[in-house]
Design a protein around this motif. Structure first.
Motif, short mmCIF file in Angstrom:
data_model
loop_
_atom_site.label_atom_id
_atom_site.label_comp_id
_atom_site.label_asym_id
_atom_site.label_seq_id
_atom_site.Cartn_x
_atom_site.Cartn_y
_atom_site.Cartn_z
N LEU A 217 -5.48 19.54 -3.61
CA LEU A 217 -6.69 18.95 -3.02
C LEU A 217 -6.58 17.43 -2.96
N ALA A 218 -5.99 16.84 -3.99
CA ALA A 218 -5.83 15.38 -4.01
C ALA A 218 -4.87 14.92 -2.93
N ASP A 219 -3.99 15.80 -2.48
CA ASP A 219 -3.02 15.45 -1.44
C ASP A 219 -3.54 15.77 -0.04
N SER A 220 -4.78 16.21 0.05
CA SER A 220 -5.38 16.49 1.36
C SER A 220 -5.73 15.18 2.06
N SER A 221 -6.17 15.25 3.30
CA SER A 221 -6.51 14.03 4.04
C SER A 221 -7.66 13.28 3.36
N ALA A 222 -8.65 14.00 2.83
CA ALA A 222 -9.75 13.35 2.13
C ALA A 222 -9.24 12.69 0.84
N GLY A 223 -8.34 13.37 0.14
CA GLY A 223 -7.77 12.80 -1.07
C GLY A 223 -6.95 11.55 -0.80
N LYS A 224 -6.21 11.56 0.30
CA LYS A 224 -5.43 10.38 0.68
C LYS A 224 -6.34 9.20 0.99
N LYS A 225 -7.46 9.49 1.65
CA LYS A 225 -8.42 8.43 1.97
C LYS A 225 -9.00 7.83 0.69
N ILE A 226 -9.34 8.67 -0.26
CA ILE A 226 -9.88 8.20 -1.54
C ILE A 226 -8.84 7.40 -2.30
#
Length: 55
Positions: A27-36
């Motif tokens: 989940l941290a490597d998802s697009s939202a995680g990358k943005k965060i």
């Protein structure tokens, strides 16, 4: 409440923890995680996550 400390039960719990850790890192490597990670790159918790991802 008594906790089952048999070797079989401990093994099952360790496997579950490992699956949860891998899911969280996915989940941290998802697009939202990358943005965060980009937005809060100075945050210590975000830095640990990035390090765990090998980034």
């Amino acid at each position: 409440m008594k906790i089952d400390m048999s070797s079989h039960s401990i093994t099952i719990r360790l496997k579950m923890v490992n699956q949860l850790r891998r899911t969280c890192l996915s989940l941290a490597d998802s697009s939202a995680g990358k943005k965060i990670r980009k937005q809060f790159s100075t945050n210590k918790s975000v830095q640990r996550t990035s390090h765990a991802l090998g980034r």
